[in-house]
Enzyme design. Structure first.
Site, PDB file in Angstrom:
ATOM      1  N   ARG A  73      -0.968  28.494 -18.875  1.00 17.25           N
ATOM      2  CA  ARG A  73      -2.398  28.753 -19.129  1.00 17.25           C
ATOM      3  C   ARG A  73      -3.027  27.443 -19.566  1.00 17.25           C
ATOM      4  O   ARG A  73      -2.444  26.703 -20.373  1.00 17.25           O
ATOM      5  CB  ARG A  73      -2.592  29.811 -20.206  1.00 17.25           C
ATOM      6  CG  ARG A  73      -4.063  29.926 -20.616  1.00 17.25           C
ATOM      7  CD  ARG A  73      -4.324  31.074 -21.556  1.00 17.25           C
ATOM      8  NE  ARG A  73      -4.288  32.342 -20.854  1.00 17.25           N
ATOM      9  CZ  ARG A  73      -4.634  33.504 -21.414  1.00 17.25           C
ATOM     10  NH1 ARG A  73      -5.015  33.537 -22.687  1.00 17.25           N
ATOM     11  NH2 ARG A  73      -4.594  34.617 -20.727  1.00 17.25           N
ATOM     12  N   HIS A  83      -7.356  34.611 -13.206  1.00 19.05           N
ATOM     13  CA  HIS A  83      -6.301  35.136 -14.074  1.00 19.05           C
ATOM     14  C   HIS A  83      -5.511  36.118 -13.213  1.00 19.05           C
ATOM     15  O   HIS A  83      -5.583  37.331 -13.398  1.00 19.05           O
ATOM     16  CB  HIS A  83      -6.945  35.826 -15.279  1.00 19.05           C
ATOM     17  CG  HIS A  83      -6.008  36.099 -16.419  1.00 19.05           C
ATOM     18  ND1 HIS A  83      -4.639  35.974 -16.325  1.00 19.05           N
ATOM     19  CD2 HIS A  83      -6.262  36.513 -17.683  1.00 19.05           C
ATOM     20  CE1 HIS A  83      -4.091  36.303 -17.487  1.00 19.05           C
ATOM     21  NE2 HIS A  83      -5.055  36.629 -18.334  1.00 19.05           N
ATOM     22  N   ARG A  98      -1.385  38.527 -25.305  1.00 22.36           N
ATOM     23  CA  ARG A  98      -0.761  39.390 -24.298  1.00 22.36           C
ATOM     24  C   ARG A  98      -0.070  38.619 -23.181  1.00 22.36           C
ATOM     25  O   ARG A  98       1.070  38.932 -22.822  1.00 22.36           O
ATOM     26  CB  ARG A  98      -1.815  40.318 -23.657  1.00 22.36           C
ATOM     27  CG  ARG A  98      -2.152  41.526 -24.480  1.00 22.36           C
ATOM     28  CD  ARG A  98      -3.607  41.877 -24.281  1.00 22.36           C
ATOM     29  NE  ARG A  98      -4.412  40.851 -24.910  1.00 22.36           N
ATOM     30  CZ  ARG A  98      -4.778  40.890 -26.194  1.00 22.36           C
ATOM     31  NH1 ARG A  98      -4.485  41.923 -26.909  1.00 22.36           N
ATOM     32  NH2 ARG A  98      -5.464  39.896 -26.724  1.00 22.36           N
ATOM     33  N   THR A  99      -0.764  37.655 -22.593  1.00 26.56           N
ATOM     34  CA  THR A  99      -0.203  37.010 -21.396  1.00 26.56           C
ATOM     35  C   THR A  99       1.093  36.294 -21.749  1.00 26.56           C
ATOM     36  O   THR A  99       2.124  36.472 -21.097  1.00 26.56           O
ATOM     37  CB  THR A  99      -1.232  36.042 -20.787  1.00 26.56           C
ATOM     38  OG1 THR A  99      -2.463  36.749 -20.627  1.00 26.56           O
ATOM     39  CG2 THR A  99      -0.766  35.509 -19.448  1.00 26.56           C
ATOM     40  N   LYS A 147      -0.709  12.738 -26.660  1.00 24.38           N
ATOM     41  CA  LYS A 147      -0.602  11.259 -26.628  1.00 24.38           C
ATOM     42  C   LYS A 147      -1.218  10.691 -25.363  1.00 24.38           C
ATOM     43  O   LYS A 147      -1.106   9.502 -25.099  1.00 24.38           O
ATOM     44  CB  LYS A 147       0.879  10.856 -26.678  1.00 24.38           C
ATOM     45  CG  LYS A 147       1.638  11.382 -27.862  1.00 24.38           C
ATOM     46  CD  LYS A 147       3.116  10.997 -27.713  1.00 24.38           C
ATOM     47  CE  LYS A 147       4.014  11.909 -28.522  1.00 24.38           C
ATOM     48  NZ  LYS A 147       5.394  11.885 -28.029  1.00 24.38           N
TER      49      LYS A 147
HETATM   50  N1   CP Z   1      -5.808  39.645 -21.374  1.00 25.32           N
HETATM   51  C1   CP Z   1      -5.403  38.440 -21.803  1.00 25.32           C
HETATM   52  O1   CP Z   1      -5.328  37.451 -21.028  1.00 25.32           O
HETATM   53  O2   CP Z   1      -5.078  38.409 -23.125  1.00 25.32           O
HETATM   54  P1   CP Z   1      -4.559  37.137 -23.907  1.00 25.32           P
HETATM   55  O3   CP Z   1      -5.695  36.126 -23.912  1.00 25.32           O
HETATM   56  O4   CP Z   1      -4.203  37.621 -25.279  1.00 25.32           O
HETATM   57  O5   CP Z   1      -3.395  36.574 -23.146  1.00 25.32           O
END
Ligand code: CP
Length: 306
Positions: free
Chosen positions: A105, A133, A55-56, A84
């Site tokens: 991320r 998050h 999703r993110t 590396k």
């Molecule tokens: N909710 C969420 O962060 O989903 P993903 O890990 O799929 O990005």
């Protein structure tokens, strides 16, 4: 007037004021009601995912492209020169010299903050380990506002893995600015971290620790379910707590009409599929709202006025 998020790094929810959170939510609502395709025209955004995501990553990339921008990036850090031995600082210096913003991320807590110190352009944290998050929180706030008509004076239950669940950490901190009441429903091994409970205590925010999922359902406006984060701890511990809090459709007998069930997804077995057909399920709409919330954030960070 310049919007307060212009050119800011988006690292952690405590960096936001209540007014800034409300600005993102209001902008997301406008973009959902009246889509735009020009707000990122000519902008190039880096999408750097060192940890898996559906999703993110894809909602960020959708957001950029629907707003008229373009994306470069990777979905697996193992395909970069980090493999590396290149430091994150050097990687970010390079990527930020190519692009107008970096969405990132990373499995390590604090990685996004570190990246922001070496980046020439705004860094947006798409999740750093078990820490924060913030963009999930922005879409959660937008979804709560959409379903309840307000963000203040609500009752919410957070259920499941409250220890490693970065989404509940960020959301509890955000809603602590809105005078809400929290119920924390978790096994002892996965309780809300002490530092977060202390933050709530210092702000005078009421919260209740509960053992029973069924007991909190009639008491709340939002039931925020989470997955036990198997990847973040030992398999023997995981087996002990797996399946402890499972939401089923027959548990809503005394629910409020306005109750909505949210979940950051992915779910594993903590919400049975029969819940999907109830009027309370809102997690798929919530995931869809990720596009509008992330569009709003990108538009505000990259445009002086929106
Ligand atoms: N909710 C969420 O962060 O989903 P993903 O890990 O799929 O990005």
């Amino acid at each position: 007037m310049t919007n307060p998020l212009y050119r800011k790094h988006i690292i952690s929810i405590p960096d936001f004021s209540r007014e800034e959170l409300e600005l993102v939510v209001a902008t997301a609502a406008s973009l959902k009601a009246a889509p735009r395709n020009d707000l990122l025209r000519g902008r190039l955004i880096a999408s750097c995912f060192f940890e898996p995501s559906t999703r993110t990553r894809l909602s960020f990339e959708t957001s950029v492209q629907r707003l008229g921008g373009t994306v470069i990036g990777f979905s697996d850090g193992a395909n970069t020169s980090a493999k590396k031995g290149e430091t994150l600082a050097d990687t970010i210096k390079i990527i930020s010299s190519y692009t107008d913003a970096v969405v990132m991320r990373h499995p390590k807590e604090g990685a996004a903050r570190l990246a922001s110190e070496f980046s020439a352009v705004p860094v947006i944290n798409g999740g750093d380990g078990a820490n924060q998050h913030p963009t999930q929180t922005l879409l959660d706030l937008f979804t709560i506002r959409e379903t309840q008509g307000r963000l203040d004076k609500l009752s919410l239950a957070f259920v499941g893995d409250l220890k490693y669940g970065r989404t509940v950490h960020s959301l509890a901190q955000a809603l602590s600015l809105f005078d809400c009441h929290f119920y924390f429903v978790a096994p002892d091994a996965l309780a809300m971290p002490d530092y977060l409970c202390e933050e709530l205590d210092e702000k005078g925010i009421a919260y209740t620790l509960c053992d029973s999922l069924e007991e909190v359902i009639p008491l709340v406006d939002i039931l925020y379910m989470t997955r036990v984060q198997r990847e973040r701890f030992d398999e023997a511990e995981f087996k002990k707590i797996q399946g402890q809090y499972v939401l089923r459709a027959d548990m809503f007998r005394h629910a409020r009409d306005n109750l909505r069930v949210l979940h950051p997804l992915p779910r594993v077995d903590e919400i049975t599929p029969d819940v999907d057909a109830t009027p309370y399920a809102y997690y798929f709409e919530q995931a869809k709202n990720g596009v509008f919330a992330r569009q709003a954030l990108l538009a505000l960070v990259l445009n002086e006025t929106v």
